[in-house]
Design a protein around this motif. Structure first.
Motif, mmCIF file in Angstrom:
data_model
loop_
_atom_site.group_PDB
_atom_site.id
_atom_site.type_symbol
_atom_site.label_atom_id
_atom_site.label_comp_id
_atom_site.label_asym_id
_atom_site.label_seq_id
_atom_site.Cartn_x
_atom_site.Cartn_y
_atom_site.Cartn_z
ATOM 1 N N GLN A 132 1.150 -1.317 0.118
ATOM 2 C CA GLN A 132 0.393 0.359 0.034
ATOM 3 C C GLN A 132 1.479 1.122 0.187
ATOM 4 O OE1 GLN A 132 -3.716 -0.192 2.700
ATOM 5 N NE2 GLN A 132 -2.941 -2.093 2.947
ATOM 6 N N VAL A 133 1.929 1.779 0.899
ATOM 7 C CA VAL A 133 2.803 1.918 1.412
ATOM 8 C C VAL A 133 3.749 2.712 -0.345
ATOM 9 C CG1 VAL A 133 4.592 3.719 2.043
ATOM 10 C CG2 VAL A 133 3.294 2.146 3.194
ATOM 11 N N GLN A 134 4.134 1.487 -1.116
ATOM 12 C CA GLN A 134 4.515 1.527 -2.481
ATOM 13 C C GLN A 134 3.594 2.621 -3.849
ATOM 14 O OE1 GLN A 134 5.834 -2.447 -2.604
ATOM 15 N NE2 GLN A 134 7.863 -2.093 -2.526
ATOM 16 N N ILE A 135 2.124 1.595 -3.047
ATOM 17 C CA ILE A 135 1.190 2.292 -4.017
ATOM 18 C C ILE A 135 1.283 3.778 -4.064
ATOM 19 C CG2 ILE A 135 -1.291 1.597 -5.448
ATOM 20 C CD1 ILE A 135 -0.822 -1.058 -4.064
ATOM 21 N N ALA A 136 0.847 4.300 -3.195
ATOM 22 C CA ALA A 136 0.209 5.587 -2.676
ATOM 23 C C ALA A 136 1.868 6.282 -2.713
ATOM 24 C CB ALA A 136 0.502 5.754 -1.150
ATOM 25 N N ALA A 137 2.625 5.784 -2.570
ATOM 26 C CA ALA A 137 4.756 7.348 -2.872
ATOM 27 C C ALA A 137 4.782 6.588 -4.372
ATOM 28 C CB ALA A 137 5.553 6.212 -2.075
ATOM 29 N N GLY A 138 4.380 5.513 -5.163
ATOM 30 C CA GLY A 138 4.005 6.103 -6.111
ATOM 31 C C GLY A 138 3.630 6.465 -7.070
ATOM 32 N N SER A 139 2.086 6.317 -6.602
ATOM 33 C CA SER A 139 1.125 7.385 -7.579
ATOM 34 C C SER A 139 1.504 9.470 -6.797
ATOM 35 C CB SER A 139 0.487 7.143 -6.470
ATOM 36 O OG SER A 139 -0.059 5.700 -7.405
ATOM 37 N N LEU A 140 2.110 8.936 -6.112
ATOM 38 C CA LEU A 140 2.142 10.632 -5.799
ATOM 39 C C LEU A 140 3.103 10.728 -6.642
ATOM 40 C CD1 LEU A 140 1.364 10.500 -1.853
ATOM 41 C CD2 LEU A 140 0.438 11.696 -3.670
ATOM 42 N N VAL A 141 4.321 10.149 -6.920
ATOM 43 C CA VAL A 141 5.531 10.865 -7.811
ATOM 44 C C VAL A 141 5.316 11.030 -8.933
ATOM 45 C CG1 VAL A 141 8.340 9.638 -8.512
ATOM 46 C CG2 VAL A 141 7.223 9.233 -6.472
ATOM 47 N N VAL A 142 4.840 9.510 -9.728
ATOM 48 C CA VAL A 142 4.013 10.124 -10.659
ATOM 49 C C VAL A 142 3.115 11.354 -11.080
ATOM 50 C CG1 VAL A 142 2.482 9.105 -12.398
ATOM 51 C CG2 VAL A 142 3.987 7.718 -11.463
ATOM 52 N N ILE A 143 2.141 11.796 -9.830
ATOM 53 C CA ILE A 143 1.069 12.603 -10.588
ATOM 54 C C ILE A 143 2.044 13.427 -10.113
ATOM 55 C CG2 ILE A 143 0.051 13.866 -8.702
ATOM 56 C CD1 ILE A 143 -1.566 11.350 -8.191
ATOM 57 N N GLY A 144 3.280 14.027 -9.396
ATOM 58 C CA GLY A 144 3.397 14.930 -9.521
ATOM 59 C C GLY A 144 5.125 15.547 -10.405
ATOM 60 N N THR A 145 5.244 14.044 -10.824
ATOM 61 C CA THR A 145 6.391 14.274 -12.555
ATOM 62 C C THR A 145 4.902 14.792 -13.272
ATOM 63 O OG1 THR A 145 7.834 12.760 -11.892
ATOM 64 C CG2 THR A 145 7.953 12.634 -13.184
ATOM 65 N N VAL A 146 3.653 14.465 -13.635
ATOM 66 C CA VAL A 146 3.238 14.476 -14.552
ATOM 67 C C VAL A 146 2.541 16.282 -15.081
ATOM 68 C CG1 VAL A 146 0.953 14.256 -15.783
ATOM 69 C CG2 VAL A 146 2.410 12.205 -15.417
ATOM 70 N N LEU A 147 2.373 16.874 -13.392
ATOM 71 C CA LEU A 147 2.124 17.634 -12.745
ATOM 72 C C LEU A 147 3.294 19.225 -13.571
ATOM 73 C CD1 LEU A 147 -0.500 17.763 -10.097
ATOM 74 C CD2 LEU A 147 -0.993 18.088 -12.457
#
Length: 190
Positions: A132-147
């Motif tokens: 769950q931590v990996q999914i949440a952290a990975g999602s935040l990194v992808v969102i931050g990078t795309v934005l």
């Protein structure tokens, strides 16, 4: 039934020195087979629900209260977690409450499983906290990078913040995101 090691705990306040006894998986298996142990799981409810050593009682570290640790007369109380880190932290809380001797499973549930000893597995339990931590952290990194690439470079701060948090978690063995996710309703099922 022997302890493999004893580790003195520094900064004790009493005259009697506190000792953290370390029990290997084979010795714990013997105690369980003889029904001669109170086994306490200090992991979070979702982890305990997913896989546990049969007969263990849940007393999560996040809400650890030394008075809630059940003891059985004449039987050792053994703490365990996934790897042994959290059970050592729980032991410190027991020492602070006045308990002078605490035992924990060397290597935790990971060592138990590695030895091929039985566990109770619940296939309907939530996915592991680590995933769950990996999914949440990975999602935040992808969102931050795309934005950051398409909206404003300031959003890259989000990716940097999450990355720094992961580095801190690795160094300190304390994950704030993991503690937050552990408190989510789907992880409170037992």
């Amino acid at each position: 039934m022997t302890s493999t090691n004893e580790m003195p705990i520094s900064k004790t306040k009493s005259v009697k020195q506190n000792r953290l006894k370390i029990l290997d998986p084979a010795s714990l298996k013997t105690l369980i087979d003889q029904q001669a142990v109170a086994l306490i799981d200090v992991r979070e409810p979702a982890e305990h629900a997913g896989e546990k050593i049969p007969g263990s009682i849940l007393v999560p570290l996040s809400s650890f209260d030394p008075t809630k640790v059940p003891t059985r007369s004449g039987q050792p109380t053994v703490l365990y977690c996934r790897t042994g880190n959290r059970s050592a932290q729980a032991a410190q809380k027991l020492f602070a409450s006045g308990v002078s001797e605490v035992t924990h499973l060397e290597g935790g549930l990971s060592a138990w499983v590695k030895m091929g000893y039985p566990t109770q597995v619940n296939k309907t339990a939530p996915i592991s906290l680590m995933r769950q931590v990996q999914i949440a952290a990975g999602s935040l990194v992808v969102i931050g990078t795309v934005l950051g690439a398409f909206v404003s470079p300031w959003f890259l701060i989000l990716s940097g913040f999450v990355g720094s948090g992961l580095v801190f978690a690795g160094i300190s063995d304390t994950c704030a995101l993991g503690m937050l996710i552990a408190k989510m309703p789907w992880n409170q099922r037992v």
